[in-house]
Design a protein around this motif. Sequence first.
Motif, short mmCIF file in Angstrom:
data_model
loop_
_atom_site.label_atom_id
_atom_site.label_comp_id
_atom_site.label_asym_id
_atom_site.label_seq_id
_atom_site.Cartn_x
_atom_site.Cartn_y
_atom_site.Cartn_z
N MET A 151 2.68 6.84 -7.75
CA MET A 151 1.94 8.01 -8.22
C MET A 151 2.86 9.23 -8.30
N GLN A 198 0.06 11.61 1.85
CA GLN A 198 1.42 11.50 2.36
C GLN A 198 1.42 11.01 3.80
N MET A 228 1.79 2.55 -3.62
CA MET A 228 0.77 3.26 -4.39
C MET A 228 1.15 4.74 -4.48
N TYR A 229 1.44 5.33 -3.31
CA TYR A 229 1.81 6.74 -3.25
C TYR A 229 3.12 6.97 -3.99
N ARG A 267 0.51 7.36 3.97
CA ARG A 267 1.61 6.49 3.56
C ARG A 267 2.55 6.23 4.73
N TRP A 313 -3.16 15.46 -1.49
CA TRP A 313 -1.78 14.98 -1.44
C TRP A 313 -1.25 14.90 -0.02
N PHE A 341 -4.79 6.73 -9.64
CA PHE A 341 -5.48 7.55 -8.63
C PHE A 341 -6.65 6.77 -8.04
N SER A 395 -7.01 3.55 -7.64
CA SER A 395 -6.61 2.54 -6.65
C SER A 395 -6.00 3.19 -5.42
N LEU A 396 -5.35 4.37 -5.60
CA LEU A 396 -4.85 5.10 -4.44
C LEU A 396 -6.01 5.57 -3.56
N HIS A 443 1.20 3.58 7.25
CA HIS A 443 1.09 2.18 6.82
C HIS A 443 2.34 1.39 7.15
N ASP A 470 10.50 15.21 4.17
CA ASP A 470 9.86 14.67 2.97
C ASP A 470 9.03 15.77 2.34
N SER A 503 0.82 -1.21 0.00
CA SER A 503 0.00 0.00 0.00
C SER A 503 0.85 1.27 0.00
N ARG A 504 2.11 1.19 0.48
CA ARG A 504 2.96 2.37 0.45
C ARG A 504 3.39 2.70 -0.97
N ARG A 524 -7.28 2.80 -1.40
CA ARG A 524 -6.41 2.48 -0.27
C ARG A 524 -6.49 3.53 0.83
N TYR A 525 -6.33 4.82 0.43
CA TYR A 525 -6.16 5.88 1.42
C TYR A 525 -7.45 6.64 1.69
#
Lengths: 532, 113
Positions: A158, B107, A154-155, B110, B103, B91, B93-94, B113, A508, A151-152, B97-98
């Motif tokens: 992108m 972040q 994904m970001y 992420r 953004w 996007f 599928s993102l 997780h 970050d 799942s990480r 998940r989130y």
Amino acid sequence: MEILLTRYLYILILLPIFIGILVYFVPKKFGIVLCIIAQVIHAGYSVMVFISSKSNPLLIALGGWNAPVGIELFADNLSAVMVLLVSFLFLILLLFNIHRHYVNNLFLMLFLIFEGLMCAIFLCDDLFTIFVMVEVSTIVVSLLIMSKRDSRSMYDGMIYLLVNIFSMTFFLFGLAMLYKQTGTFSLRLLKTIMSDVTNVKALYLPYSFILTSVCLKAALMPLFSWLPKAHGTPGAPSVVSATLSGLYVKGGIYLYLRITNAFYIIDTQDFFLVCGIITAFVGFALAIAQSDIKLILAYHTVSQLGLIMMALNMGSEVAYWGGVYHILSHALFKTVLFLAAGMMIEEYKTRNIHEMHGVFKRMPWVSGAAICAILGITGAPFFNGSISKYLISHGSNNLLFDIILIIITLGTLISFVKFLKVFTGNGKRAKVPKLRSIIIVLLGGMCLLGGLMGADIIEILFGYSAHVNASEYTLKAGIFIVSVIASYFIYFKLLKGKSFLSKIRDFDIGINGIALSIVIFFAVLTGYLYII
Amino acid sequence: MNYSIGEITAIIIFFIGVYGVIARRNIIKTVMSLGIMEAAVILFFLANGAIGAERAPISAAGISADPIPHALMITAIVIGVGVTAVALTMFISLYHRYGTTNWTKAQKARKEH
């Protein structure tokens, strides 16, 4: 023979792509065999192209249309060596990976298409075709990054996709302005046109548009924040990280070389020299702060790319070939390190370097290869990194650059002190598939070979005879040993467990920050060109 | 450098797109801004391909416009469509998940997780 090679140069690009598409439709077992056969043919063909391109460069006009209208493929010595490197590393990585669970037809297809696109980037002479190839490979890479569906990632995928598309739009805009000024995209023709250019200032804007995006691909100082995310993401298998870090970023450096060579009337060496030095420093500083094994390696890539960039812009021939040789050395040892890191992560089920102990007892062969690679990356005597670093510092012939190089070596060593700690301690012997051990030891051995026969290898590959002065080399070895001891003390006495390290680790910037840094880089480069 | 009116418009639109990527925190708006930038590039190419009153490159009679920018822009448009499609698929599928289109929130998610 030569005519045959020249006429079918595009096989290097099309063979992996067609085989990749074919593999998607056949059963997996048969597909893997097909892939390996195709890879062997590809490697053999790239050797032949390399041999015949040594005497004179190969040039082919696709479809019989010459440069200003059609597309040309061009293989000179440098591009043939890059294609050779890509071909061999992909063969080895494919063999390394065949028994993994994530290797399905889709993965094989993407992996082979990626190889074909990378060869195309190295062989195309036309800037617009290069744009197309880079754009498509960006999509393929972002799919490969997410292939484990963590799942990480994904970001990460992108961010990677959008940042690279953003920068490639800059590239395309630069091409539009370039076409308005010169009427061609062919790098070969551009170089011949340059001598007739009267108004150099008109080329500044296209030049800085194009170079901004090339520098993002090569991960220069303000533009590298996408790289650790993409190369160190938990979702990517270690072979994907290895190809990205070992080969794909070199595409950026290669394009930088080609484009600055074509635009030889615009002098930006000093600017990129400073950029390279800053990148090298920032890269190792961030690597020291990390505790995630893959992120350490990813930040090292940034640091080494800075070093290569610095070497290429010193304005000395010896340092230039040192930099080119470092591209090859870096591809080798970074591949070994990423593969070893992947195996350690599978063994310990963690990515935190402080939780790994006794790797040497558990996986002796893998550890041996990894230690070879670490000695290579830090530039220990007799390993491949030492030859390139020797050539760079010899070519610079300047005390300031010598000191900078020593600081870079010291920084790299400090971040590898904690890496070396994982090898000590007890543990029981783990099961490692034989094929994987053989491959990783082979690659580790090549790091050693690249150091012992460095000057000969440069002579064979590039036809440039580099001389290694024994007494100067011994002096460098002495400095290396002193820096090993110094780095040990600096890490354990000064840096270990300090809170500012975790602050750096959490640093970050999101996509808005990255986009802003791209625009700032562009503005600074344009300003530099107009003022100086 | 002399720019025609079409080219100046293209430059302005390009930097509007750049502003969108820098300043907007919505993922969809980022994808849209990239689309705007790409449209600007296409406009620039076509504007410098046809300055006077030439004919379309396909007709035989008279002076025709430079056909190369047109041919290249067809490729660029196709690539743009492909890229946008991939970005939007990712996007979706993102988002699954989130659960966010922002953004900054993505972040943060992420990191957790």
